[in-house]
Design a protein around this motif. Structure first.
Motif, PDB file in Angstrom:
ATOM      1  N   VAL A 177      71.149 -54.706  21.831  1.00  0.00           N
ATOM      2  CA  VAL A 177      70.542 -56.347  22.128  1.00  0.00           C
ATOM      3  C   VAL A 177      71.530 -57.113  23.271  1.00  0.00           C
ATOM      4  O   VAL A 177      71.477 -57.476  24.198  1.00  0.00           O
ATOM      5  CB  VAL A 177      70.180 -57.107  21.108  1.00  0.00           C
ATOM      6  CG1 VAL A 177      70.236 -58.609  21.478  1.00  0.00           C
ATOM      7  CG2 VAL A 177      68.907 -56.426  20.298  1.00  0.00           C
ATOM      8  N   GLN A 222      71.507 -55.223  26.610  1.00  0.00           N
ATOM      9  CA  GLN A 222      70.519 -55.289  27.398  1.00  0.00           C
ATOM     10  C   GLN A 222      69.579 -56.461  27.802  1.00  0.00           C
ATOM     11  O   GLN A 222      69.267 -56.824  28.933  1.00  0.00           O
ATOM     12  CB  GLN A 222      69.351 -54.424  26.548  1.00  0.00           C
ATOM     13  CG  GLN A 222      69.416 -52.867  26.509  1.00  0.00           C
ATOM     14  CD  GLN A 222      68.486 -52.184  25.725  1.00  0.00           C
ATOM     15  OE1 GLN A 222      67.716 -52.521  24.938  1.00  0.00           O
ATOM     16  NE2 GLN A 222      68.495 -50.782  25.861  1.00  0.00           N
ATOM     17  N   GLU A 223      70.158 -57.691  26.931  1.00  0.00           N
ATOM     18  CA  GLU A 223      69.559 -58.820  26.944  1.00  0.00           C
ATOM     19  C   GLU A 223      70.492 -59.798  27.193  1.00  0.00           C
ATOM     20  O   GLU A 223      70.126 -60.888  27.698  1.00  0.00           O
ATOM     21  CB  GLU A 223      68.672 -59.111  25.512  1.00  0.00           C
ATOM     22  CG  GLU A 223      67.793 -58.172  25.031  1.00  0.00           C
ATOM     23  CD  GLU A 223      66.974 -58.611  23.915  1.00  0.00           C
ATOM     24  OE1 GLU A 223      67.240 -59.828  23.406  1.00  0.00           O
ATOM     25  OE2 GLU A 223      66.261 -58.013  23.170  1.00  0.00           O
ATOM     26  N   HIS A 224      71.780 -59.704  27.206  1.00  0.00           N
ATOM     27  CA  HIS A 224      72.653 -60.619  27.250  1.00  0.00           C
ATOM     28  C   HIS A 224      73.934 -60.242  28.233  1.00  0.00           C
ATOM     29  O   HIS A 224      74.944 -60.906  28.347  1.00  0.00           O
ATOM     30  CB  HIS A 224      73.502 -60.882  25.750  1.00  0.00           C
ATOM     31  CG  HIS A 224      72.401 -61.810  25.128  1.00  0.00           C
ATOM     32  ND1 HIS A 224      71.998 -62.831  25.113  1.00  0.00           N
ATOM     33  CD2 HIS A 224      71.539 -61.099  24.045  1.00  0.00           C
ATOM     34  CE1 HIS A 224      71.142 -63.200  24.225  1.00  0.00           C
ATOM     35  NE2 HIS A 224      70.974 -62.351  23.555  1.00  0.00           N
TER      36      HIS A 224
END
Length: 268
Positions: free
Chosen positions: A65, A68-70
């Motif tokens: 996470v 990929q997201e931050h």
């Protein structure tokens, strides 16, 4: 890799938490003294095997996470333990090949297997340092850390199943605050912590087993675990039981079996 502590003898006279954790995960890098202590824990708390697996799974999901997201590209993983694949750098570099990871632990047995933690992608970097979370300044000033991490760019601080080995007298919140203070805005804290909340009597037995084996522990409530994230922006779903933090599949274990609070927060 050179390390002034590389030749230090491994103490096999008493169990060590990292080697007991290896046993819980089904590894082979432990000694008879660790097996006996781990089996004593398992007799009191059969869920310890589920707890260990779910802790590992949380680390994998939190790492993905953050990558990929931050936009996280750097990790400082303290209390690494004996390498169990996939290791954090393998998860991170599968998502972002340029990821850089510094591992730190204070067990000389982990140092023995550190080459497993050094197999980076060509684009990324990994290293291992022998360091103790109770001395955060020495850890942060280690030259190996500076060679791999740029502390002017966001870093994910990974503290998985570590802080319950830091008692209140050792100032656990001060340690985490000191580590986070060295990291810039956009950095993250990913933390997991065993808890007595679901079965206090059993966890008192576990506390006694570890303490009598020479490893003092302090398992904490959800409220106490949440204090580690003071000042951070918690990602959804907040402080939750490990198997319920953004699970890949429908959770099958009970909360009492897992007995592990987890969370991920971003430094503003």
């Amino acid at each position: 890799m050179t390390n002034p502590h590389a030749a230090r003898d491994i103490d096999t006279s008493r169990p060590h938490s990292a080697r007991m954790y290896d046993y819980y995960l089904g590894g082979k890098d432990h000694f008879e003294v660790d097996k006996k202590a781990a089996e004593t824990v398992a007799a009191a708390y059969p869920g310890i095997f589920v707890c260990a697996r779910e802790n590992r799974a949380f680390m994998h999901r939190a790492t993905r996470v953050l990558a990929q997201e931050h936009g996280i590209r750097q990790w400082l993983d303290i209390g690494t333990g004996i390498p169990t694949e996939p290791n954090l750098h393998q998860v991170a570099q599968a998502a972002v090949p340029e990821a850089r990871v510094v591992y730190a632990d204070n067990d000389p047995l982990v140092l023995k297997y550190a080459e497993r933690l050094m197999r980076s992608t060509p684009q990324g970097r990994t290293t291992y340092i022998e360091a103790d979370v109770n001395n955060p300044d020495a850890l942060l000033s280690a030259p190996e850390l500076a060679e791999v991490l740029d502390l002017d760019r966001p870093v994910a601080l990974s503290l998985n199943a570590l802080m319950h080995f830091v008692t209140d007298a050792q100032d656990p919140y001060g340690i985490v605050n000191r580590l986070l203070a060295a990291l810039p805005s956009g950095s993250a804290l990913a933390l997991s912590h065993c808890t007595p909340d679901f079965d206090p009597d059993t966890w008192q037995k576990v506390t006694d087993i570890y303490t009598n084996a020479g490893t003092p522990v302090r398992f904490r409530t959800q409220k106490d675990v949440a204090r580690f994230f003071d000042g951070l922006d918690l990602l959804e779903p907040g402080i939750t039981v490990g198997h319920r933090w953004r699970p890949d599949d429908e959770p099958s274990a009970s909360d009492a079996e897992v007995s592990l609070w987890t969370g991920v927060g971003i430094k503003p």
